[in-house]
Scaffold this motif. Structure first.
Motif, PDB file in Angstrom:
ATOM      1  N   PHE A 108      -1.620 -12.473  16.800  1.00 47.08           N
ATOM      2  CA  PHE A 108      -2.743 -11.786  16.601  1.00 47.08           C
ATOM      3  C   PHE A 108      -3.888 -12.826  16.694  1.00 47.08           C
ATOM      4  O   PHE A 108      -3.746 -14.267  16.551  1.00 47.08           O
ATOM      5  N   ASP A 109      -5.285 -12.351  17.306  1.00 46.71           N
ATOM      6  CA  ASP A 109      -6.190 -13.336  17.498  1.00 46.71           C
ATOM      7  C   ASP A 109      -6.804 -13.652  16.289  1.00 46.71           C
ATOM      8  O   ASP A 109      -7.523 -14.851  16.032  1.00 46.71           O
ATOM      9  N   VAL A 110      -6.834 -12.816  15.201  1.00 41.90           N
ATOM     10  CA  VAL A 110      -7.336 -12.975  13.915  1.00 41.90           C
ATOM     11  C   VAL A 110      -6.856 -12.123  13.073  1.00 41.90           C
ATOM     12  O   VAL A 110      -6.392 -11.152  13.356  1.00 41.90           O
ATOM     13  N   ILE A 111      -6.875 -12.746  11.580  1.00 37.44           N
ATOM     14  CA  ILE A 111      -6.128 -11.623  10.611  1.00 37.44           C
ATOM     15  C   ILE A 111      -7.236 -11.681   9.666  1.00 37.44           C
ATOM     16  O   ILE A 111      -7.782 -12.659   9.104  1.00 37.44           O
ATOM     17  N   VAL A 112      -7.502 -10.272   9.050  1.00 37.05           N
ATOM     18  CA  VAL A 112      -8.477  -9.950   8.070  1.00 37.05           C
ATOM     19  C   VAL A 112      -7.993  -9.654   6.673  1.00 37.05           C
ATOM     20  O   VAL A 112      -6.946  -8.573   6.741  1.00 37.05           O
ATOM     21  N   VAL A 113      -8.120 -10.249   5.723  1.00 36.08           N
ATOM     22  CA  VAL A 113      -7.356  -9.744   4.407  1.00 36.08           C
ATOM     23  C   VAL A 113      -8.489  -9.020   3.613  1.00 36.08           C
ATOM     24  O   VAL A 113      -9.634  -9.632   3.408  1.00 36.08           O
ATOM     25  N   GLY A 114      -8.236  -7.947   3.147  1.00 36.97           N
ATOM     26  CA  GLY A 114      -9.052  -7.026   2.517  1.00 36.97           C
ATOM     27  C   GLY A 114      -9.415  -7.546   1.109  1.00 36.97           C
ATOM     28  O   GLY A 114      -8.953  -8.586   0.739  1.00 36.97           O
ATOM     29  N   PHE A 115     -10.346  -6.923   0.373  1.00 37.46           N
ATOM     30  CA  PHE A 115     -11.078  -7.358  -0.769  1.00 37.46           C
ATOM     31  C   PHE A 115     -10.310  -6.515  -2.221  1.00 37.46           C
ATOM     32  O   PHE A 115     -10.751  -7.051  -3.409  1.00 37.46           O
ATOM     33  N   VAL A 152      -6.293  -7.913  16.249  1.00 39.11           N
ATOM     34  CA  VAL A 152      -6.494  -8.066  14.604  1.00 39.11           C
ATOM     35  C   VAL A 152      -5.354  -7.423  13.942  1.00 39.11           C
ATOM     36  O   VAL A 152      -5.128  -6.511  14.028  1.00 39.11           O
ATOM     37  N   LEU A 153      -4.762  -8.292  13.014  1.00 34.04           N
ATOM     38  CA  LEU A 153      -3.736  -7.769  11.853  1.00 34.04           C
ATOM     39  C   LEU A 153      -4.858  -7.622  10.633  1.00 34.04           C
ATOM     40  O   LEU A 153      -5.489  -8.678  10.341  1.00 34.04           O
ATOM     41  N   GLN A 154      -4.855  -6.432  10.206  1.00 34.54           N
ATOM     42  CA  GLN A 154      -5.884  -6.228   8.946  1.00 34.54           C
ATOM     43  C   GLN A 154      -4.718  -6.203   8.001  1.00 34.54           C
ATOM     44  O   GLN A 154      -3.887  -5.289   8.077  1.00 34.54           O
ATOM     45  N   ILE A 155      -5.160  -6.661   6.626  1.00 34.97           N
ATOM     46  CA  ILE A 155      -4.132  -6.561   5.421  1.00 34.97           C
ATOM     47  C   ILE A 155      -5.088  -6.035   4.460  1.00 34.97           C
ATOM     48  O   ILE A 155      -6.215  -6.449   4.041  1.00 34.97           O
ATOM     49  N   ALA A 156      -4.717  -4.682   4.013  1.00 42.22           N
ATOM     50  CA  ALA A 156      -5.592  -3.831   3.015  1.00 42.22           C
ATOM     51  C   ALA A 156      -4.527  -3.662   1.761  1.00 42.22           C
ATOM     52  O   ALA A 156      -3.500  -3.619   1.937  1.00 42.22           O
ATOM     53  N   TYR A 157      -5.396  -3.208   0.841  1.00 41.45           N
ATOM     54  CA  TYR A 157      -4.551  -2.874  -0.469  1.00 41.45           C
ATOM     55  C   TYR A 157      -4.813  -1.388  -0.775  1.00 41.45           C
ATOM     56  O   TYR A 157      -4.209  -1.167  -1.788  1.00 41.45           O
ATOM     57  N   TYR A 158      -5.701  -0.525  -0.021  1.00 36.13           N
ATOM     58  CA  TYR A 158      -5.978   0.696  -0.428  1.00 36.13           C
ATOM     59  C   TYR A 158      -5.652   1.756   0.693  1.00 36.13           C
ATOM     60  O   TYR A 158      -6.320   1.369   1.950  1.00 36.13           O
ATOM     61  N   PRO A 159      -4.869   2.468   1.056  1.00 35.70           N
ATOM     62  CA  PRO A 159      -4.936   3.366   2.483  1.00 35.70           C
ATOM     63  C   PRO A 159      -6.342   3.846   2.953  1.00 35.70           C
ATOM     64  O   PRO A 159      -6.366   3.496   4.096  1.00 35.70           O
ATOM     65  N   ALA A 160      -7.059   4.268   2.069  1.00 35.75           N
ATOM     66  CA  ALA A 160      -8.430   4.502   2.695  1.00 35.75           C
ATOM     67  C   ALA A 160      -9.089   3.574   3.339  1.00 35.75           C
ATOM     68  O   ALA A 160      -9.822   3.860   4.200  1.00 35.75           O
ATOM     69  N   LEU A 161      -9.258   2.445   2.553  1.00 35.86           N
ATOM     70  CA  LEU A 161      -9.868   1.171   3.193  1.00 35.86           C
ATOM     71  C   LEU A 161      -9.179   0.720   4.388  1.00 35.86           C
ATOM     72  O   LEU A 161      -9.917   0.384   5.171  1.00 35.86           O
TER      73      LEU A 161
END
Length: 116
Positions: free
Chosen positions: A47-54, A5-14
């Protein structure tokens, strides 16, 4: 070794919280903070899936979803929603971020579709 999984987040804590949840679910996780880092990592590996944060403005997230679907069309993209008014038609799955059970199930579903 789990699905990647590649996750793209916009805040380090999340980013850290989601990474832990995904790893606890058996996934191998690569994390990106923001779209620029996400684009670099997305094109550098598989990556098998990419998750984009909110946590970024809808237009910022729409931009990365469009970019991902144009550059890596075979990889499912799951977008976490901040509220029900958001729309991401290019995403494979859009689900509410506030319920980890729901969005983790959406990730599993996207991975299963990708594998078949």
């Amino acid at each position: 070794m789990g699905l990647s999984v590649l996750q793209i987040a916009y805040y380090p804590a999340l980013l850290e919280t989601r990474r832990t949840m995904l790893e606890d679910g058996g996934y191998t996780v690569t994390s990106a903070l923001g779209n620029d880092q996400g684009m670099a990592l997305a094109t550098a590996g598989h990556f098998d899936v990419i998750v984009v944060g909110f946590s970024a403005h809808s237009a910022v997230r729409s931009g990365i979803v469009r970019w991902l679907k144009q550059r890596i069309p075979g990889t499912p993209v799951v977008v976490l929603l901040a509220h029900g008014m958001e729309r991401f038609p290019e995403a494979d799955v859009a689900t509410f971020s506030g319920n980890p059970i729901e969005w983790l199930a959406a990730v599993r579903t996207a991975c299963a579709r990708s594998a078949s």
